[in-house]
Design an enzyme around this catalytic site. Structure first.
Site, PDB file in Angstrom:
ATOM      1  N   GLU A 164       0.644  -1.555  -0.160  1.00 25.46           N
ATOM      2  CA  GLU A 164       0.467   0.450  -0.122  1.00 25.46           C
ATOM      3  C   GLU A 164       0.838   1.300   0.079  1.00 25.46           C
ATOM      4  OE1 GLU A 164      -3.105  -0.188   3.382  1.00 25.46           O
ATOM      5  OE2 GLU A 164      -3.654  -2.450   2.607  1.00 25.46           O
ATOM      6  N   ASN A 205       2.009  -4.854  -3.265  1.00 27.28           N
ATOM      7  CA  ASN A 205       0.624  -5.188  -2.748  1.00 27.28           C
ATOM      8  C   ASN A 205       0.013  -3.921  -2.660  1.00 27.28           C
ATOM      9  OD1 ASN A 205      -1.121  -7.230  -2.682  1.00 27.28           O
ATOM     10  ND2 ASN A 205      -2.024  -6.765  -0.354  1.00 27.28           N
ATOM     11  N   HIS A 241     -10.307  -6.075  -2.418  1.00 32.49           N
ATOM     12  CA  HIS A 241     -11.626  -5.989  -1.540  1.00 32.49           C
ATOM     13  C   HIS A 241     -12.387  -5.202  -2.102  1.00 32.49           C
ATOM     14  CE1 HIS A 241      -9.719  -6.701   1.899  1.00 32.49           C
ATOM     15  NE2 HIS A 241      -8.425  -5.844   1.792  1.00 32.49           N
ATOM     16  N   GLU A 269      -6.142 -10.534  -1.631  1.00 35.92           N
ATOM     17  CA  GLU A 269      -7.412 -10.570  -0.668  1.00 35.92           C
ATOM     18  C   GLU A 269      -8.191  -9.925  -1.222  1.00 35.92           C
ATOM     19  OE1 GLU A 269      -5.244  -7.188   1.914  1.00 35.92           O
ATOM     20  OE2 GLU A 269      -2.906  -7.523   1.292  1.00 35.92           O
ATOM     21  N   ASP A 271     -12.398  -9.936  -0.763  1.00 37.29           N
ATOM     22  CA  ASP A 271     -13.636 -10.662   0.055  1.00 37.29           C
ATOM     23  C   ASP A 271     -14.587  -9.321  -0.884  1.00 37.29           C
ATOM     24  OD1 ASP A 271     -12.946  -7.866   0.994  1.00 37.29           O
ATOM     25  OD2 ASP A 271     -12.040  -9.234   2.513  1.00 37.29           O
TER      26      ASP A 271
END
Length: 467
Positions: A164, A205, A241, A269, A271
């Site tokens: 990030e 990432n 996300h 990641e 979701d």
């Protein structure tokens, strides 16, 4: 954007069953005459990718461990490898959580994604609030990477080296690393990681970079610059996300353009959250969204795999950080597969043979497990499953994890598969249906050494049973 932690009696045996000789079947083998519950790790492997999950080390037991081991071939420690977890006090390294995840993965034939070496969040105060010179912080970062990546050298498949680094508009996030070391800290971190763990794939990432936008453009330009400088970057992680119904239309094109730079890409990641309560319509859309993300990865040769950020709603960070939202993972809080799980499986090529979405739902179940005979290195056991729900169970799979490393060597009245300590028993053609109040019984021979402790948790078609 993984802020803080990922959340949170025996009964009568049926009449003597017909003995059917059989050995333990390969992982993912289907019972004759019934559609097998899909095994995501096996379906993904057939396409040359992995399907992984983030896990919480303290929960790696019981049903949680069984599902994690059976369904996924890659694990990411949710918090256990972050700087604040491993070195909360300077020079005081705490490895128990990270060790537990790596050991579990190795015991179950799974890869490990190391997460994460350099990140602005979940830093210990002594790093975040230190009065640093550039040389001082540079030395601390290099030592941290050398210590952590060096500890797991040769045991990590991918490292999220820098996590990030960008703001939403594509400018650099003003972390302590950016403020003190400038733009060059990213390249320095990758070079240090390569020196510490030469075999691992090294990833950059970030979140909100799944589609083509200002932030992903900045990430693209950084990767291109790092490649031009000869910096050892191997991959790009798109966190994903997402929100139900909002999978970026440019996801596949974005994956492709990063791949065209000569790096691998992974969805790291995943979701997909919704406003609660969940409804059939929202769950159907979520299924389509999980399927679409998986298909986008499959469509690009250099997409290495997909990791869901927690596989069960009971271990999801979403409700703690998005008020009124949740239900973001492929399993519900009771480890029952949701439509999203079948959407992933369908994207990976699974078909149900026309019988519906895998073995039938379970309204309730109990399990009686008993060792009938035991000798110095082996034993014979019998397992009886009772349907305590009000509807028939059409097609079944019983999952458990051995607490003492036992192995099944021969089974009857079920097809039994084993991967590490995770075991699955699927129905035979003649006992696929368990009527309400009825039972199904199977038996097996096994080997043991040191202890022969009975399993303490079972799931039937993903639903937890009373033992």
């Amino acid at each position: 954007m993984k802020l803080q932690s990922l959340r949170r009696a025996a009964f009568g045996i049926s009449a003597t069953a017909l003995l059917v000789a059989g050995a333990v079947a390969p992982a993912g083998a289907a019972p004759a005459g019934a559609a097998a519950e899909p095994v995501l790790r096996d379906l993904a492997a057939a396409h040359g990718i992995y399907y992984g999950t983030a896990v919480t080390a303290s929960k790696l037991n019981g049903t949680y461990a069984t599902v994690a081991a059976q369904q996924f071939d890659s694990l990411t420690p949710g918090n256990e490898m972050k700087w604040g977890s491993v070195e909360p006090v300077r020079g005081d390294f705490r490895w128990s959580g990270a060790d537990a995840v790596v050991d579990f993965a190795e015991a179950h034939g799974q890869k490990v994604r190391g997460h994460t070496l350099v990140w602005h969040s979940q830093l210990p105060s002594w790093v975040e609030n230190g009065s640093w010179t550039a040389d001082g912080l540079r030395a601390v970062v290099a030592d941290h990477i050398a210590t952590e990546a060096g500890r797991y050298k040769g045991r990590i498949d991918h490292w999220d080296v820098v996590n990030e680094p960008f703001n939403e508009d594509g400018t650099r996030r003003q972390s302590v690393f950016q403020r003190v070391l400038g733009d060059g800290y990213v390249a320095e971190a990758f070079r240090a990681a390569r020196a510490a763990d030469p075999a691992a794939k090294l990833y950059l990432n970030d979140y909100n970079v799944e589609g083509i936008n200002a932030k992903s453009d900045a990430m693209y330009n950084l990767v291109r610059s790092l490649k031009a400088q000869g910096v050892p970057i191997d991959g790009v992680g798109l966190q994903a996300h997402l929100i139900v119904g909002q999978v970026p239309s440019t996801l596949r094109a974005n994956i492709q353009r990063f791949a065209d730079l000569g790096v691998d890409v992974a969805v790291t990641e995943l979701d997909i959250r919704m406003t609660l309560p969940a409804t059939d319509a929202k769950l159907a859309q979520q299924k389509a969204d999980y399927k679409a993300v998986t298909q986008a990865c499959l469509a690009v040769a250099r997409c290495a795999g997909v990791t869901v950020w927690g596989f069960t709603d009971s271990d999801s960070w979403i409700p703690d950080f998005f008020e009124g939202q949740g239900a973001a993972t492929p399993y519900d809080e009771n480890y029952r597969p949701k439509p999203a799980y079948y959407g992933i499986a369908e994207a990976l090529g699974w078909t149900d043979g026309g019988t519906g979405p895998g073995p039938g739902p379970v309204g309730g179940c109990t399990v009686a497990y008993g060792v009938q005979n035991q000798w110095s290195t082996g034993f014979t056991a019998q397992v009886t499953v009772r349907n305590t729900g009000t509807a028939p169970v059409n097609g079944w799979r019983l999952d458990w994890t051995w607490p003492s490393g036992q192995r099944v060597t021969q089974a009857w009245n079920a097809t039994v598969t084993q991967s590490g300590t995770a075991v699955s028993a699927s129905n035979a053609s003649y006992n696929a249906t368990i009527a309400p109040g009825a039972t199904a019984t199977f038996g097996f021979n096994g080997s043991w050494s040191g202890a022969n402790t009975a399993p303490t948790a079972f799931t039937l078609n993903g639903a937890a049973c009373t033992v």
